[in-house]
Design an enzyme around this catalytic site. Structure first.
Site, mmCIF file in Angstrom:
data_model
loop_
_atom_site.group_PDB
_atom_site.id
_atom_site.type_symbol
_atom_site.label_atom_id
_atom_site.label_comp_id
_atom_site.label_asym_id
_atom_site.label_seq_id
_atom_site.Cartn_x
_atom_site.Cartn_y
_atom_site.Cartn_z
ATOM 1 N N ASP A 462 0.864 -1.180 0.000
ATOM 2 C CA ASP A 462 0.000 0.000 0.000
ATOM 3 C C ASP A 462 0.903 1.233 0.000
ATOM 4 O OD1 ASP A 462 -1.948 1.843 0.143
ATOM 5 O OD2 ASP A 462 -2.752 1.216 2.093
ATOM 6 N N THR A 463 0.997 1.892 -1.141
ATOM 7 C CA THR A 463 1.822 3.102 -1.227
ATOM 8 C C THR A 463 1.155 4.305 -0.587
ATOM 9 O OG1 THR A 463 0.892 3.571 -3.413
ATOM 10 C CG2 THR A 463 2.924 2.292 -3.333
#
Length: 584
Positions: A462-463
């Site tokens: 999850d950036t």
């Protein structure tokens, strides 16, 4: 039509290449005896024939004119036959012994003894009183004395010429003696230049005529070697000395131009050094006084220059310049002691850092101890910046997780042109994390804490998450969890997540060294395992989204104009968490 030859402008034609000057003079004297006189065409044919005759093996020294006459082709143009015939007639008369007394002793009564042919001598000539002239060998002490006198003088300078002229007058050397003396005193380059100039002077002297010189008896150098030919030997010595004055490059000797007056040197001593250097460096005949006056002012020190400028004697006669600077003496320079600050004595008390006496704590060489244990490995012996867990392994290169097909050469060249003409930065291989458009970005990782073994788990990339989230079952039992507030897509949450202020190691499949985080979020519901930006930034990896092939949807002709005939849009589940954590 044949060539037309006009009357010669120069009365003495040039000798062919390779023929000695005295031989060419013999041919010229024979040619001028022709009646009528020779033309330029005759000299042209004579030079042409002699060029060919020099290359034949019958060319001897002295020349056998009878053999030379046989080499002339039949019906050869010009009057070469007549010129060689005159030389053949003169040869017996020239080889006959002299029947008259020598010119040096006209009072000697007959009968005259026949003088045997004397070999060319190569040693100085002695003239004892009442005895014939003889030779004696050069003595090494004489040569060394001459060389010692001229060692500091340039060839052609007044001191050099004075010493050599006195040696010539004392020893009365022959031509061969002078050649040996030149080889002993000068370098090979100076000797070569002197030889060229001497040949030019000898050719001019033989053409103009010298008293007692017979062209049929050989060149001047050979006749000057005869001890009885004192007059010719004197002429050759004068020509040998005159060749030094025409040497090129003597006026450009920079040894005297680099002499400078020292800061404490008297002006008189400085001018004396200049005078000696000019005597040794300037060629004979060059005016020395203007150069000496110019250098005496330009190369003097600043104090003497100020004295000469104040009295207006910068270009005055040398005597006035010496009197102007006679009263000048070097200034006494007082020695000034540098004042240095006194060092503070070392204290008697022990150092606060190492406990040893003899120095202050600011001068202690022992490194400063850390204030507490390392926050990463809990080791109290080093600082956090020196922790071995932060030192990445730079020896080995990291493996790629996915091998991508290489680009075509023409595509790569076009990109290089757009990016700056092929100028690229140093290559850096980054690991690639492949993603799929149909699935969530899941990656298999292993999580471990201090003194625990790694545990495998599926983590979501999850950036958008600022901090990594781990399930509670991975947390060690003795962990001290702290409350925190998490702001996500569903709003703030205060009870679902806890913060763990403890180092955690995440082992990625494409890295040899684990990613170490100082803290992370703990999901108390054991629902999420998320790799946030704090872990992804340490990975230095690239996300790769593969292109899917385009698919053609079957389209039927609708009965009604609308969107009812199209399939429903695909449902894509959203990422469950997009939150930021605030650390206490």
């Amino acid at each position: 039509m044949g060539k037309t030859y006009s009357s010669p402008v120069n009365p003495i034609p040039k000798a062919p290449k390779g023929l000695a000057i005295h031989h060419w003079l013999n041919f010229l004297q024979a040619a001028y005896r022709l009646q009528p006189g020779p033309s330029e065409f005759d000299f042209h044919q004579l030079r042409k024939f002699l060029k060919l005759a020099i290359k034949t093996p019958v060319w001897l020294n002295p020349i056998n004119y009878s053999v030379l006459a046989r080499l002339i082709p039949k019906n050869y143009p010009g009057r070469v036959h007549e010129i060689v015939a005159i030389l053949i007639q003169e040869t017996p008369a020239r080889e006959a012994p002299p029947s008259a007394p020598p010119a040096d002793d006209p009072q000697k009564p007959p009968p005259y003894p026949e003088h045997a042919q004397v070999e060319p001598q190569c040693l100085p000539v002695l003239h004892p009183h009442g005895a014939p002239a003889t030779h004696r060998p050069w003595q090494m002490k004489d040569l060394q004395a001459i060389k010692q006198e001229v060692s500091s003088s340039a060839p052609g300078s007044p001191q050099f010429m004075q010493t050599v002229r006195l040696a010539v007058q004392q020893f009365d050397p022959t031509a061969k003696d002078l050649h040996d003396l030149l080889q002993y005193l000068c370098s090979s380059l100076v000797a070569s230049l002197h030889h060229q100039q001497l040949e030019t002077l000898i050719a001019q002297a033989e053409t103009q005529g010298i008293t007692g010189y017979n062209p049929l008896a050989g060149p001047l150098r050979v006749q000057a070697n005869n001890p009885n030919q004192q007059g010719l030997r004197r002429e050759y010595q004068n020509l040998w000395l005159s060749a030094f004055s025409a040497l090129p490059g003597n006026t450009k000797d920079p040894t005297w131009a680099a002499i400078l007056q020292g800061p404490e040197e008297p002006f008189c001593s400085f001018v004396e050094r200049l005078n000696v250097a000019l005597d040794n460096g300037l060629p004979e005949g060059t005016p020395k006084d203007p150069i000496l006056r110019s250098l005496a002012y330009s190369n003097a020190n600043k104090e003497c220059q100020k004295l000469l400028q104040a009295r207006g004697q910068t270009n005055s006669p040398l005597g006035e310049m010496l009197r102007a600077c006679q009263t000048w003496t070097p200034r006494d320079k007082n020695k000034i002691l540098m004042i240095q600050p006194k060092k503070t004595p070392p204290p008697n008390q022990p150092c606060f850092r190492c406990g040893q006496a003899g120095h202050w704590s600011r001068d202690c060489k022992q490194p400063r101890p850390p204030p507490g244990p390392c926050p990463l490995c809990q080791d109290p012996a080093h600082w956090k910046q020196d922790c071995p867990q932060l030192k990445a392994d730079t020896k080995g290169s990291e493996d790629l997780l996915l091998d991508l097909p290489c680009e075509a050469s023409h595509v790569r060249e076009r990109k290089n042109l757009l990016r700056g003409g092929g100028l690229t930065s140093p290559r850096t291989i980054l690991p690639l994390i492949p993603l799929s458009q149909q699935r969530q970005p899941i990656l298999h990782v292993q999580v471990s804490f201090s003194n625990t073994s790694p545990v495998g788990v599926q983590a979501l990339l999850d950036t958008g998450a600022d901090i990594t989230v781990l399930p509670a079952y991975l947390c060690p039992p003795d962990s001290n969890l702290q409350d925190t507030t998490v702001l996500g897509a569903g709003g703030p949450s205060t009870s679902k997540f806890k913060i763990l202020p403890r180092p955690v190691h995440i082992h990625l499949p494409f890295r040899k060294q684990p990613v170490t985080l100082t803290s992370c979020l703990i999901d108390t519901n054991d629902q999420w395992t998320i790799l946030g930006r704090d872990a992804l930034q340490q990975c230095q990896s690239s996300l790769y989204l593969a292109d899917q092939p385009s698919s053609v949807l079957p389209v039927q002709t609708p009965k009604l104009i609308g969107l009812e005939h199209l399939p429903p849009p695909p449902e894509v589940s959203q990422f469950p968490l997009n939150r930021s954590a605030s650390r206490p």
